[in-house]
Design an enzyme around this catalytic site. Structure first.
Site, PDB file in Angstrom:
ATOM      1  CD  GLU A 288     -22.890  19.829  24.523  1.00  0.00           C
ATOM      2  OE1 GLU A 288     -22.708  20.165  25.837  1.00  0.00           O
ATOM      3  OE2 GLU A 288     -23.733  19.602  23.435  1.00  0.00           O
ATOM      4  CD  GLU A 488     -22.066  15.126  23.391  1.00  0.00           C
ATOM      5  OE1 GLU A 488     -23.648  15.379  23.925  1.00  0.00           O
ATOM      6  OE2 GLU A 488     -21.634  15.412  23.334  1.00  0.00           O
TER       7      GLU A 488
HETATM    8  C1  PNW Z   1     -24.479  17.497  26.671  1.00  0.00           C
HETATM    9  N1  PNW Z   1     -28.561  21.980  27.587  1.00  0.00           N
HETATM   10  O1  PNW Z   1     -24.403  19.094  27.284  1.00  0.00           O
HETATM   11  C2  PNW Z   1     -22.958  17.039  27.017  1.00  0.00           C
HETATM   12  O2  PNW Z   1     -21.976  17.319  25.409  1.00  0.00           O
HETATM   13  C3  PNW Z   1     -22.633  15.859  27.855  1.00  0.00           C
HETATM   14  O3  PNW Z   1     -21.906  15.387  28.564  1.00  0.00           O
HETATM   15  C4  PNW Z   1     -24.501  15.702  28.672  1.00  0.00           C
HETATM   16  O4  PNW Z   1     -24.079  14.717  29.204  1.00  0.00           O
HETATM   17  C5  PNW Z   1     -25.353  15.369  27.003  1.00  0.00           C
HETATM   18  O5  PNW Z   1     -25.662  16.491  26.735  1.00  0.00           O
HETATM   19  C6  PNW Z   1     -26.832  15.394  28.001  1.00  0.00           C
HETATM   20  O6  PNW Z   1     -26.441  16.352  28.310  1.00  0.00           O
HETATM   21  C7  PNW Z   1     -25.654  19.596  27.893  1.00  0.00           C
HETATM   22  O7  PNW Z   1     -29.269  22.534  28.451  1.00  0.00           O
HETATM   23  C8  PNW Z   1     -25.818  20.472  28.246  1.00  0.00           C
HETATM   24  O8  PNW Z   1     -29.505  22.135  26.392  1.00  0.00           O
HETATM   25  C9  PNW Z   1     -27.218  20.957  28.269  1.00  0.00           C
HETATM   26  C10 PNW Z   1     -27.652  21.320  27.004  1.00  0.00           C
HETATM   27  C11 PNW Z   1     -27.516  20.702  26.222  1.00  0.00           C
HETATM   28  C12 PNW Z   1     -26.780  19.308  26.273  1.00  0.00           C
END
Ligand code: PNW
Length: 582
Positions: A288, A488
């Site tokens: 990410e 994911e």
């Molecule tokens: C991801 N959004 O983070 C990360 O790769 C993981 O570590 C995390 O635990 C998981 O998704 C769940 O949050 C994100 O705002 C953070 O759309 C923010 C977003 C999406 C994914």
């Protein structure tokens, strides 16, 4: 005279009559929005190519309504879905369309792709491709704990989580799931819930406590033991090299604002490939980009259901545009350098690619003009990350919008950034936006989520399962990716232990089912998705949301470290076991 396939089909069966038709034997087919659990069909024994496809409205292509069930004889069929639009088409129109554009127009020229035979045969079933990796995912800081053990250095997340007011429930990852000590049990658990692959991340400061220089053998040993355990359980290891835990020492020297960090990352990546590629065949470079760069160095605002949510992650900086663009550039440069390092130091055949939370523009209406708009929007939304990695240049729109704040580059940077990858990993949770075509430049416009648009438990988590169709579909159409992994997908839920000791996370099962329907739709159309990693294998430290936001399909009691598979784990297991939705 020998009739063509199309003539056969058209004369054999007026479209409007399909639902009434019956046949005695053959395979059951289902597709479209409904499934018909009966074996209807019609005359059999004809030879009709299964690749006969023609368009319907809505940007979808249907194999309609025949399927070759093997050998030369066409045996069956049932096609329950006759949309009003399709039914309205005259036989002549259908014949004309089918002969002239069997495989193209429906999804829009922008995304028309040839399909493999396997994909065509799966159209209309709920099956996933053979050899599909059904995986679960986690990351180091979120589960390992052992924050100060066996020579591990500090990361920016150790610092950030210990900063007053940053984490919602005041928690941190010092102990988390204690996976560092419980990894053997956790691997057994993964096997018991039917995982065929595991995506985990390696903590850079566990390996290089100082970010560079001397490696820490005990850190390497932990991952080596974990990998052995996985292989013994017949679970394929997929390692992510950077899931946001930058060594604090490097942050002190400027972190991702410094070009030196890109080199340090490549050295670390090369070292890991050298040490682990005898057993690890798939490496993800970084997780990410958009999140750790934009949310970590500026903070982002996301519109959800009538409100705005602000999201921040470590190191929690607020950079000006020029500095932010430079960090973005360094992140993709680090990725490219690490790809080169993995190629140089890993065993032959080691595969690598990014794992990006692609910003995904979903066409609100699936007709060619809106699909084309979504494709252009997706390319621009990802200009600083996937687009430059996969095209080797920043888009004109990105550069002109940045103006004097555009990143400073050295001569070979774009070449390095676009070093060929073996696959594209994408994290898909939600549509970034819905779009419609627009007569005004740039040819698309975003449509805000309505105030009542449904969402999942996390503040930012707008519900839009079709993102899991469009994300890989557009990665294929935009960049001709040969291999895609969903690195994911999942959701948080307000999970509670029921009186019988189970966790009935019906919302998560609903979310997963609807998302997987869309993913299957993509694979059935020939989009080369090879794996799906559910986030997450178990509840864990959800960054600024702390431990209250549970993403696992296994429940974790943090007081006792007891793990309890939720009902969603049973759903995952059945789906993985049958390689089709359960
Ligand atoms: C991801 N959004 O983070 C990360 O790769 C993981 O570590 C995390 O635990 C998981 O998704 C769940 O949050 C994100 O705002 C953070 O759309 C923010 C977003 C999406 C994914």
């Amino acid at each position: 005279m020998h009739k063509t396939a199309v003539e056969n089909r058209v004369t054999a069966m007026p479209i409007t009559a399909i639902p009434e038709m019956r046949c005695e034997h053959g395979v059951l087919l289902s597709f479209g929005p409904r499934q018909l659990p009966s074996q209807t069909g019609l005359e059999h024994g004809r030879t009709i190519p299964s690749a006969d496809i023609y368009p319907s409205q809505g940007g979808r292509t249907l194999v309609y309504p025949w399927l070759r069930s093997g050998g030369e004889a066409m045996k069956t069929l049932c096609e329950p879905w006759s949309s009003p639009m399709v039914a309205e088409l005259t036989r002549r129109q259908i014949a004309k369309t089918a002969t002239s554009a069997a495989v193209s127009a429906a999804a829009g020229e922008a995304v028309a792709q040839p399909r493999s035979k396997d994909a065509v045969q799966r159209l209309g079933t709920q099956a996933f491709p053979n050899g599909f990796y059904w995986g679960v995912a986690t990351s180091a800081y979120q589960i390992e704990g052992a924050a100060n053990e066996d020579g591990k250095g500090k990361s920016i997340w150790d610092t950030y989580a210990h900063t007053q007011g940053k984490i919602k429930d005041g928690s941190n990852g010092d102990i988390a799931n204690d996976h560092y000590h419980l990894y053997k049990e956790d691997v057994k658990l993964m096997a018991s819930i039917g995982a065929k692959a595991y995506r985990f991340s390696i903590s850079w400061p566990r390996i290089f406590p100082e970010g560079t220089g001397q490696p820490n053998p005990k850190g390497l040993d932990f991952y080596s033991r974990l990998i052995d355990e996985l292989l013994a359980a017949r679970i394929a290891p997929f390692a992510t090299l950077y899931h946001w835990d930058l060594p604090q020492v490097l942050q002190n020297k400027g972190g991702w604002q410094s070009r030196d960090t890109t080199k340090a990352f490549a050295d670390y990546a090369g070292y890991m490939a050298e040490k682990l590629s005898d057993r690890v065949k798939h490496f993800f470079t970084m997780n990410e980009f958009y999140t750790f760069v934009d949310m970590g160095h500026r903070g982002i605002e996301s519109k959800v259901g009538g409100g705005t949510v602000t999201i921040e992650v470590a190191p929690g900086l607020k950079l000006e545009p020029a500095a932010l663009n430079q960090v973005r550039h360094h992140s993709v440069l680090a990725h490219g350098l690490s790809v080169q390092a993995i190629r140089a130091r890993g065993r032959k055949g080691t595969k690598c690619g990014p794992a990006e939370n692609i910003n995904i523009a979903v066409p609100l209406i699936e007709t060619p003009e809106h699909i084309k708009a979504a494709e252009s929007a997706t390319r621009e939304l990802n200009a600083a990350y996937l687009t430059v990695m996969l095209e080797g240049r920043y888009t004109d729109t990105y550069l002109s919008a940045a103006g004097r704040d555009a990143p400073k580059m050295e001569a070979d940077d774009l070449k390095i950034i676009s070093a060929p990858v073996d696959f594209v990993g994408i994290n898909v949770y939600r549509p970034t936006m819905y779009v419609l075509a627009s007569p005004v430049a740039p040819g698309y416009r975003a449509v805000a989520f309505s105030a009542s648009h449904p969402k999942m438990f996390s503040s930012w988590h707008v519900l839009g399962p079709e993102a899991l169709y469009w994300a890989p579909k557009l990665v294929q159409s935009l960049w001709k990716a040969k291999e895609i992994h969903i690195t994911e997908n999942g959701c948080a839920a307000d999970d509670k232990l029921a009186d019988d000791g189970n966790i009935y996370d019906t919302d998560r099962v609903m979310f997963l089912r609807n998302n997987l329907v869309q993913l299957q739709r993509a694979t059935a159309e020939g989009v080369p998705v090879k794996g799906y990693f559910l986030w997450s294998m178990m509840d864990n430290f959800e960054w600024t949301a702390g431990f209250e936001n549970r993403f696992g399909i296994v429940y974790v009691d943090y007081k006792t470290q007891k793990r309890t598979p939720k009902i969603s784990a049973s759903f995952f297991k059945a789906t993985a076991a049958h390689n089709q939705l359960a």
